[in-house]
Design a protein around this motif. Structure first.
Motif, short mmCIF file in Angstrom:
data_model
loop_
_atom_site.label_atom_id
_atom_site.label_comp_id
_atom_site.label_asym_id
_atom_site.label_seq_id
_atom_site.Cartn_x
_atom_site.Cartn_y
_atom_site.Cartn_z
N ALA A 142 0.84 -1.20 0.00
CA ALA A 142 0.00 0.00 0.00
C ALA A 142 0.88 1.26 0.00
CB ALA A 142 -0.94 -0.01 1.20
N GLU A 143 1.90 1.24 0.84
CA GLU A 143 2.83 2.37 0.92
C GLU A 143 3.54 2.56 -0.41
OE1 GLU A 143 4.62 2.72 5.05
OE2 GLU A 143 6.38 2.41 3.79
N GLU A 144 3.95 1.45 -1.01
CA GLU A 144 4.68 1.51 -2.28
C GLU A 144 3.80 2.08 -3.39
OE1 GLU A 144 6.26 -2.27 -3.35
OE2 GLU A 144 6.66 -1.68 -5.43
N ILE A 145 2.53 1.69 -3.40
CA ILE A 145 1.63 2.12 -4.47
C ILE A 145 1.27 3.60 -4.33
CG2 ILE A 145 -0.73 1.87 -5.34
CD1 ILE A 145 -0.30 -1.20 -4.86
N VAL A 146 0.91 4.02 -3.13
CA VAL A 146 0.54 5.43 -2.94
C VAL A 146 1.77 6.31 -3.18
CG1 VAL A 146 -0.35 7.15 -1.33
CG2 VAL A 146 -1.34 4.85 -1.37
N GLY A 147 2.91 5.89 -2.68
CA GLY A 147 4.15 6.63 -2.95
C GLY A 147 4.49 6.62 -4.43
N GLY A 148 4.30 5.48 -5.07
CA GLY A 148 4.60 5.37 -6.50
C GLY A 148 3.75 6.32 -7.33
N ILE A 149 2.50 6.48 -6.94
CA ILE A 149 1.61 7.41 -7.66
C ILE A 149 2.11 8.84 -7.50
CG2 ILE A 149 -0.71 8.41 -7.67
CD1 ILE A 149 -1.73 5.53 -6.97
N GLN A 150 2.46 9.21 -6.28
CA GLN A 150 2.97 10.57 -6.04
C GLN A 150 4.27 10.80 -6.80
OE1 GLN A 150 1.35 13.04 -4.30
NE2 GLN A 150 -0.32 11.56 -4.29
N GLY A 151 5.15 9.82 -6.77
CA GLY A 151 6.42 9.95 -7.49
C GLY A 151 6.21 10.06 -8.99
N ALA B 271 14.24 1.68 -13.94
CA ALA B 271 14.88 2.95 -13.62
C ALA B 271 13.82 4.02 -13.32
CB ALA B 271 15.79 3.39 -14.77
N GLU B 272 12.80 4.05 -14.15
CA GLU B 272 11.71 5.01 -13.96
C GLU B 272 11.00 4.75 -12.63
OE1 GLU B 272 9.81 6.11 -17.90
OE2 GLU B 272 8.13 5.25 -16.79
N GLU B 273 10.78 3.47 -12.35
CA GLU B 273 10.08 3.08 -11.13
C GLU B 273 10.88 3.48 -9.89
OE1 GLU B 273 9.11 -1.05 -11.08
OE2 GLU B 273 8.67 -1.08 -8.94
N ILE B 274 12.19 3.32 -9.96
CA ILE B 274 13.02 3.59 -8.78
C ILE B 274 13.14 5.10 -8.54
CG2 ILE B 274 15.41 3.50 -7.94
CD1 ILE B 274 15.47 0.62 -9.21
N VAL B 275 13.43 5.85 -9.59
CA VAL B 275 13.57 7.30 -9.40
C VAL B 275 12.22 7.90 -8.97
CG1 VAL B 275 14.16 9.49 -10.51
CG2 VAL B 275 15.48 7.45 -11.04
N GLY B 276 11.14 7.45 -9.59
CA GLY B 276 9.81 7.89 -9.16
C GLY B 276 9.51 7.45 -7.75
N GLY B 277 9.89 6.23 -7.41
CA GLY B 277 9.64 5.71 -6.07
C GLY B 277 10.34 6.53 -5.00
N ILE B 278 11.54 6.99 -5.30
CA ILE B 278 12.29 7.82 -4.35
C ILE B 278 11.58 9.16 -4.16
CG2 ILE B 278 14.45 9.14 -4.05
CD1 ILE B 278 15.88 6.72 -5.42
N LEU C 125 12.70 -0.76 -2.59
CA LEU C 125 13.11 -0.60 -3.99
C LEU C 125 14.36 -1.42 -4.26
CD1 LEU C 125 12.51 3.24 -4.33
CD2 LEU C 125 11.27 1.47 -5.58
N ALA C 126 15.30 -1.41 -3.31
CA ALA C 126 16.54 -2.17 -3.49
C ALA C 126 16.24 -3.66 -3.47
CB ALA C 126 17.53 -1.80 -2.38
N ARG C 127 15.36 -4.07 -2.61
CA ARG C 127 15.02 -5.49 -2.50
C ARG C 127 14.37 -5.99 -3.78
NH1 ARG C 127 11.12 -5.52 1.48
NH2 ARG C 127 12.65 -4.43 2.79
#
Lengths: 214, 214
Positions: free
Chosen positions: A148-157, B148-155, B178-180
């Motif tokens: 859940a954290e990954e998805i909501v954060g992923g959307i914001q990112g 790459a897009e997922e990681i930079v966006g995730g950060i 993200l690293a895992r």
DNA sequence: GTCTATAGAGTGATAGAC
DNA sequence: GTCTATCACTCTATAGAC
């Protein structure tokens, strides 16, 4: 002189768009009156608390939209439907990345302290609603919270990257990727067949675009 | 009166911190002079172009830090080392989520148009450098770009959530996640054993915290 | 003395409040 | 529209390096 009679519900979405485009500090009252056509007198009639009250009510309005269109479907309904609805509503709301998340932008802004409680409530309820839906689909509790954290954060990112790179394709691609990451966890059926897809792109053809007011 | 002689390299990090805390519009000249102790005379001596030049040079300075400490290690060195270094440098730079990404915040702000080229260059180079490193570890080309897009966006998203929820644990948890997610793709060895870990938390104990100027 | 860096009062413009 | 505070910015006076 009162050419048109405005109601609170007409004013908020108009003013919200100015805040969304210019940020809290950037949205001067002159810009707001120019872009919305609403005079200062009207603005102070609706919002005696001034600019701060305008922003607070706008945040509440955004939050209310998400409660109704995203959080409650996740909390109440069949969880897979709730999640499928989330991909659709989010893509629609953010205009496939053309609009930013006002609450996310405020979280990074200097205004964050003033509206901290509202911002926290929004993100906390979103993550909690999604975590609950994932748990109800059978995802392990510890995994559901992380997802859940990954998805909501992923959307914001994705919204940050879309804006930063000026590339509208990033947002939809990110939603698809996040949804795809979820699919294997939610597949059911004795034969190993996928009985229900939560992939975002499967839902898109029937999208009701623009079915929100802000 | 010239009590202390300042150099450009002393001024930029001080002013940058004010922009980071208050945003472009929120960082008034008076706030800058108060918080940094640098008078207006000095500021306009260093930045004849005024506030816009200050922000532009600050963005360049942030970009330069990332080029040196993140992008070039990804581009030039052994790719697994570059990626491991990225987790470490990013966690260190953002103070485990206590500091936001100035460039990400500007991307969402009204200032975005003014500094669009700088913002785009930063994110584009980060994604491209990471994509290249992933490709060199053997990750399939089409997957590497997405990752790459997922990681930079995730950060970036993790920074929004950390700020929005006021919870510093989110950022480090997101980096670890993200690293895992990357680890299985990069594992090598005939026996199926992991010969090299890229997990973020494995690197943390030897962290040089605070080894950056801004 | 000459020059650069600095402090900060002063400028008109514009902000938000009413 | 009117008000006052504050905005980005300018400018003058001068301190210290040479």
């Amino acid at each position: 002189m009162a050419r048109s009679v405005l109601e609170r519900d007409d004013v908020i979405p108009l003013v919200a768009e100015v805040f969304r485009e210019l940020g809290y500090e950037g949205a001067s009252l002159n810009e707001i009156t120019e872009r919305t056509g609403i005079g200062k007198g009207s603005l102070y009639h609706f919002f005696p608390g001034g600019k701060e009250q305008m922003a607070a009510e706008i945040l509440d309005h955004v939050d209310k939209w998400f409660v109704e269109h995203v959080f409650e479907p996740l909390e109440r309904g069949e969880p897979c439907d709730g999640i499928a609805n989330m991909w659709q509503s989010v893509d629609s709301y953010f205009g496939s990345g053309r609009r930013i998340c006002l609450i996310g932008a405020f979280a990074l802004d200097e205004t964050r302290d003033r509206f901290a409680a509202r911002i926290r409530t929004y993100f906390a309820r979103w993550i909690e609603a999604l975590r609950g839906a994932l748990t109800r689909t059978g995802v392990e509790a510890s995994v559901a919270g992380q997802l859940a954290e990954e998805i909501v954060g992923g959307i914001q990112g994705a919204l940050v990257l879309t804006r930063g790179l000026g590339d509208g394709s990033i947002f939809s691609r990110s939603l698809e990727r996040l949804a795809r990451g979820l699919t294997p966890l939610l597949e059911v059926g004795d034969t190993g067949q996928v009985t229900r897809s939560l992939r975002f792109d499967d839902q898109r053809s029937v999208a009701r675009r623009g079915a929100y007011d802000r």
